[in-house]
Design a protein around this motif. Structure first.
Motif, PDB file in Angstrom:
ATOM      1  N   HIS A  74     -23.953 -25.484  -6.252  1.00 25.92           N
ATOM      2  CA  HIS A  74     -22.807 -25.123  -7.083  1.00 25.92           C
ATOM      3  C   HIS A  74     -23.258 -24.347  -8.315  1.00 25.92           C
ATOM      4  O   HIS A  74     -22.632 -23.348  -8.713  1.00 25.92           O
ATOM      5  N   SER A  78     -22.231 -20.457  -9.062  1.00 22.81           N
ATOM      6  CA  SER A  78     -21.435 -20.225 -10.276  1.00 22.81           C
ATOM      7  C   SER A  78     -22.115 -19.209 -11.183  1.00 22.81           C
ATOM      8  O   SER A  78     -21.469 -18.327 -11.752  1.00 22.81           O
ATOM      9  N   THR A  90     -16.550 -20.549  -7.284  1.00 21.05           N
ATOM     10  CA  THR A  90     -16.533 -22.008  -7.177  1.00 21.05           C
ATOM     11  C   THR A  90     -15.247 -22.565  -7.790  1.00 21.05           C
ATOM     12  O   THR A  90     -14.682 -21.996  -8.728  1.00 21.05           O
ATOM     13  N   LEU A  93     -16.904 -29.127  -8.577  1.00 19.81           N
ATOM     14  CA  LEU A  93     -18.045 -29.903  -8.108  1.00 19.81           C
ATOM     15  C   LEU A  93     -17.720 -31.373  -8.303  1.00 19.81           C
ATOM     16  O   LEU A  93     -17.270 -31.774  -9.388  1.00 19.81           O
ATOM     17  N   TYR A 105     -18.874 -29.891  -3.117  1.00 15.13           N
ATOM     18  CA  TYR A 105     -18.214 -28.924  -3.978  1.00 15.13           C
ATOM     19  C   TYR A 105     -17.249 -28.094  -3.158  1.00 15.13           C
ATOM     20  O   TYR A 105     -17.347 -28.006  -1.927  1.00 15.13           O
ATOM     21  N   MET A 107     -15.309 -24.272  -2.908  1.00 18.64           N
ATOM     22  CA  MET A 107     -15.349 -22.871  -3.339  1.00 18.64           C
ATOM     23  C   MET A 107     -14.235 -22.106  -2.645  1.00 18.64           C
ATOM     24  O   MET A 107     -13.647 -22.580  -1.665  1.00 18.64           O
TER      25      MET A 107
END
Length: 340
Positions: A74, A78, A90, A93, A105, A107
């Motif tokens: 993540h 990011s 993203t 998380l 996570y 996205m």
């Protein structure tokens, strides 16, 4: 098992968590399905009927959290979203294992096609195939041009002694999955250790950079680079060596290992290496070492799969042929190193 409730993803719990941390994001009942492909972490496509997302979580029954660190994946995605490197945006998380049984996570879903073998590239034709692969190479140059400190990744890895640690890691992996004699494997490992190149300045490295870890859009451009679980700060030429290895055409009838290299129009390793050198400004004169290391690494990975097959721990077709491929990869590693 219902397609709306794939193993490892409780959509009710996911919906409750998203409503709590991102109220208003989800507007209808969630459904999900497991996306096939990938070697390790599990990937799901999730939709509320209007919008689509992707969820990543560790494999079922995983033991070592450090081997499937959702926070690292993540974090790097990011960070790279602020650069020219195409990555999914993203969403959230969650490091609380109580929600889905493991950290995960979410996205944004990115449209595109992951080309996994030469046969899937055939409909594109030689010219489009060439542009796709060159685009993949150019995206790698973009990744390696990112200043880690400028995007908050200065402490994302330990680049000092990176190659030595990589060699030790994969030798340890091999020792843990040896069930037979493998001619040349110790020779290859020793030769790699004896001729370690001097690494260039460290960059963010992907760790498993190849065409089927990227999505290609309808305009044949790379829309997203995926599967960042092995990313770190280290020697950028390890990514190039791996891409060169995957771009080598192997004459292995009925091979269980997929490759796009045999597709008409696919650029050869020399062209890719020359293009990388020209566009990145890096010295690639030691690329034979990095490519040989990639052959060694994949030989170790495949031997591990073969070992699990001999223990009856694999499910599906093709695992009975993995063991026969390993000596070919060892031989390619030795030959590549000697020719370099």
């Amino acid at each position: 098992m219902s397609p709306d409730a794939p193993p490892g993803l409780d959509v009710g719990r996911l919906r409750a968590h998203l409503d709590r941390v991102r109220p208003g994001l989800v507007r209808g009942p969630l459904s999900a399905r497991l996306i096939q492909g990938g070697r390790s972490n599990l990937t799901y496509r999730v939709t509320d009927g209007t919008r689509r997302w992707v969820v990543r979580r560790p494999p079922l029954g995983h033991v070592l959290a450090t081997a499937h660190d959702m926070g690292r994946e993540h974090r790097v995605i990011s960070a790279l979203s602020r650069t020219a490197v195409p990555v999914p945006a993203t969403v959230v998380l969650c490091e609380d294992g109580a929600v889905l049984g493991a950290p995960f996570y979410v996205m944004e879903f990115v449209p595109g096609t992951p080309y996994r073998d030469a046969g899937e590239l055939l409909p594109l034709g030689p010219q489009r195939t060439r542009q796709v692969v060159l685009g993949l190479l150019d995206t790698l140059v973009e990744l390696h041009s990112v200043d880690p400190g400028a995007v908050g990744l200065a402490d994302f890895g330990r680049p000092e002694g990176f190659l030595e640690r990589q060699l030790r890691r994969w030798a340890k992996q091999l020792a843990a999955s040896r069930s037979r004699e493998l001619a040349g494997i110790e020779e290859l490992h020793t030769a790699l250790g004896r001729s370690l190149p001097r690494s260039p300045a460290p960059t963010v490295v992907h760790g498993d950079y190849r065409l089927d870890n990227a999505l290609v859009g309808v305009d044949d451009r790379i829309t997203a680079v995926l599967d960042w679980e092995m990313s770190t700060l280290g020697d950028p030429l390890t990514d190039l060596g791996l891409l060169a290895m995957y771009s080598t055409r192997l004459e292995l009838p009925h091979s269980p290992i997929s490759s796009t290299a045999g597709a008409p129009g696919h650029p050869g390793t020399d062209e890719l290496i020359e293009r990388y050198a020209a566009r990145s400004g890096r010295d690639t004169s030691a690329i034979s070492w990095y490519t040989a290391f990639a052959w060694f690494k994949l030989a170790v990975i495949l031997e591990g799969i073969h070992y699990r097959y001999t223990l009856g721990q694999t499910v599906g077709d093709g695992f009975d042929r993995i063991g026969g491929v390993v000596p070919v990869f060892i031989e390619h590693g030795l030959t590549t190193l000697q020719e370099g």
